[in-house]
Design an enzyme around this catalytic site. Structure first.
Site, mmCIF file in Angstrom:
data_model
loop_
_atom_site.group_PDB
_atom_site.id
_atom_site.type_symbol
_atom_site.label_atom_id
_atom_site.label_comp_id
_atom_site.label_asym_id
_atom_site.label_seq_id
_atom_site.Cartn_x
_atom_site.Cartn_y
_atom_site.Cartn_z
ATOM 1 N N LYS A 49 0.817 -1.217 0.000
ATOM 2 C CA LYS A 49 0.000 0.000 0.000
ATOM 3 C C LYS A 49 0.853 1.271 0.000
ATOM 4 C CE LYS A 49 -4.166 -2.160 1.656
ATOM 5 N NZ LYS A 49 -3.741 -3.562 1.876
HETATM 6 C C1 LIG Z 1 -4.406 -4.663 1.379
HETATM 7 C C2 LIG Z 1 -3.651 -5.955 1.292
HETATM 8 C C3 LIG Z 1 -4.044 -7.008 0.435
HETATM 9 C C4 LIG Z 1 -5.304 -6.923 -0.402
HETATM 10 O O1 LIG Z 1 -5.187 -5.984 -1.452
HETATM 11 P P1 LIG Z 1 -6.487 -5.425 -2.199
HETATM 12 O O2 LIG Z 1 -6.006 -4.353 -3.082
HETATM 13 O O3 LIG Z 1 -7.400 -4.940 -1.108
HETATM 14 O O4 LIG Z 1 -7.084 -6.575 -2.949
HETATM 15 C C5 LIG Z 1 -3.242 -8.120 0.349
HETATM 16 N N1 LIG Z 1 -2.118 -8.244 1.102
HETATM 17 C C6 LIG Z 1 -1.723 -7.280 1.948
HETATM 18 C C7 LIG Z 1 -0.496 -7.493 2.763
HETATM 19 C C8 LIG Z 1 -2.459 -6.102 2.088
HETATM 20 O O5 LIG Z 1 -2.058 -5.146 2.937
#
Ligand SMILES: *Cc1c(COP(=O)(O)O)cnc(C)c1O
Length: 487
Positions: A132
């Site tokens: 993210k």
């Molecule tokens: C947010 C997250 C996901 C999921 O990603 P999306 O974009 O919501 O599908 C998977 N793995 C980790 C470690 C995350 O922080």
């Protein structure tokens, strides 16, 4: 200090020109340009913004990415989404340089081969150790740039069950034109995740430990957004993945990985651990722009609504069960609406109606046909917790690499998918030290935090505990946003 702006009214300030416009998936909100899409997050008709047409990156453009640094690739990929009067080429380049300079690996998003035809794309070298950071670090800087241009300020309010909160706070700390309030359910996030939020001490950061569940936090945030007086008064804005800029910011690493592994002359398969469908939708955007992608494999944990949809056309809501990969513990994936918009031939009224029925009955209508149409590109697999631990153990035994439980769900899904002769890239979405208990349970080894976070468990924490009550949270947000505004 500059005044807060009423975000619903931004459209009026847009300059007209031959720029890329964004439309709502529900079809009735006015089309907006990038700056307004960035600041408003959700469209006024409740839909999500998508570009009115897909910009294209041709084969020569992709070939030209080979050998470039990550920040340069990111600038080229996001360029067509942002008007040049908002951000010139030189400003955009500087912004992506600053964004990715803080990542602690020279390749930013390095590839690591784990078997003959499978690579991990490591997306956890940012400040908060999850993918993210790629979009949120960019988003924080875009907000600052755009708000400074307008002489305006905004108030960001969000709810988190884990990774989004820390990445958003880290991206927004110390930015002069915004305040960020992040709600987390008290006692219900992991210690590392909580500390990554509460140990950030900055004048514009407010951690709220809510005496309630994650759903309570989300309901409270929705209630604040529904309060239009408050919205206008403090310029309420969102950083969750309904914001188009988050999707855009994730598209670049698909191109970067593709160019390193032979695109445009070879097509690749990407395997994406999925919760809210934001990351895998960014891959879809890369493909719409011209990156050759043979398949997109959606990897789910026991919360498998997307698996059921892609495997057999069943999209029906069941309860959310906790798993070893908590960032994927989601039933209603908000970004799926963006794919649905395309599957329904961009008919906003049809999306609106399908979402209404889905919310009312918990079952998506005509989902068999949508699933059949999606299956040309998408495929899905699911892993339960035991299988996830088995993958962590096995990858470590085979290759010496420690992977976090989300990444393990991706690797397990890749193993379940039939081979098709294409190189496969599994997105490693979090650093193993973010989820040390699962990794230790599987391997006996407790992964260590990288040096910039090594004293995380000793740093002082700061959070306001507030009861589960809209009026109490509203009063807190209003008082602090106002104090910053006049102080
Ligand atoms: C947010 C997250 C996901 C999921 O990603 P999306 O974009 O919501 O599908 C998977 N793995 C980790 C470690 C995350 O922080």
């Amino acid at each position: 200090m500059c005044p807060h702006i009423a975000l619903d009214r931004l459209a009026r300030f847009s300059s007209k020109g031959p720029n890329l416009e964004y439309v709502s998936t529900r079809g009735t909100a006015p089309a907006l340009e990038f700056e307004d899409v960035l600041l408003s997050g959700l469209a006024r008709d409740g839909g999500l913004f998508v570009p009115a047409s897909w910009p294209s990156i041709d084969n020569d453009d992709i070939r030209a990415l080979q050998g470039l640094g990550y920040a340069e690739i990111a600038a080229r990929i996001v360029r067509p989404f942002i008007e040049k009067d908002v951000l010139s080429d030189a400003e955009l380049k500087q912004l992506t340089q600053e964004t990715y300079a803080g990542f602690d690996h020279p390749d930013v998003a390095p590839l690591r081969q784990i078997d003959d035809d499978t690579w991990l794309l490591e997306l956890f070298h940012g400040p908060t150790l999850a993918f993210k950071d790629f979009a949120l670090q960019l988003l924080g800087r875009l907000f600052e740039h755009v708000l400074a241009r307008r002489g305006a300020r905004i108030t960001i309010v969000g709810a988190t069950s884990g990774d989004t909160g820390s990445a958003a706070i880290e991206a927004c700390r110390d930015r002069s034109n915004l305040d960020i309030f992040m709600l987390h359910p008290q006692g219900r996030v992991s210690e590392v995740q909580r500390r990554q939020m509460t140990t950030i001490v900055a004048d514009n950061v407010y951690n709220i430990a809510l005496d309630g569940t994650f759903d309570d936090c989300q309901d409270l945030v929705k209630a604040l957004f529904a309060d239009h007086d408050l919205r206008d008064e403090i310029g309420l804005s969102a950083v969750n993945s309904i914001n188009w800029a988050r999707i855009m910011g994730q598209t670049a690493y698909y191109f970067a990985a593709g160019a390193k592994l032979g695109a445009p002359d070879e097509a690749l398969t990407f395997v994406v651990p999925t919760g809210n469908f934001g990351n895998v939708y960014s891959a879809y955007v890369a493909r719409q722009m011209g990156l050759p992608i043979s398949r997109l494999i959606v990897a789910s944990n026991r919360n498998d609504i997307l698996y059921r949809f892609f495997a057999r056309g069943d999209m029906s809501i069941s309860s959310v069960e906790p798993s070893l990969s908590p960032s994927m513990d989601i039933q209603v994936s908000s970004n799926f609406e963006r794919l649905m918009f395309d599957l329904l031939d961009r008919d906003g009224a049809a999306v609106e109606e399908a979402m209404r029925v889905f919310r009312q009955d918990g079952v998506l209508p005509d989902s068999q046909k949508l699933s059949d149409d999606a299956r040309g590109l998408f495929e899905a697999h699911r892993l339960d917790d035991d299988e996830t631990l088995e993958v962590i153990r096995d990858v470590h035994a085979q290759s010496g690499v420690l992977v976090d439980p989300h990444t393990a769900v991706g690797i397990g899904a890749a193993r379940k998918a039939p081979r098709d002769g294409h190189k496969r890239v599994v997105l490693a979405t979090a650093h193993p030290a973010k989820f040390p208990d699962a990794v230790e349970k599987a391997t006996g080894i407790r992964p260590e935090l990288p040096s910039h976070l090594s004293d995380l468990l000793d740093r002082p924490e700061q959070a306001e505990t507030i009861e589960n009550d809209v009026a109490a949270v509203r009063a807190f947000v209003r008082a602090h946003a106002a104090a910053r505004n006049t102080g």
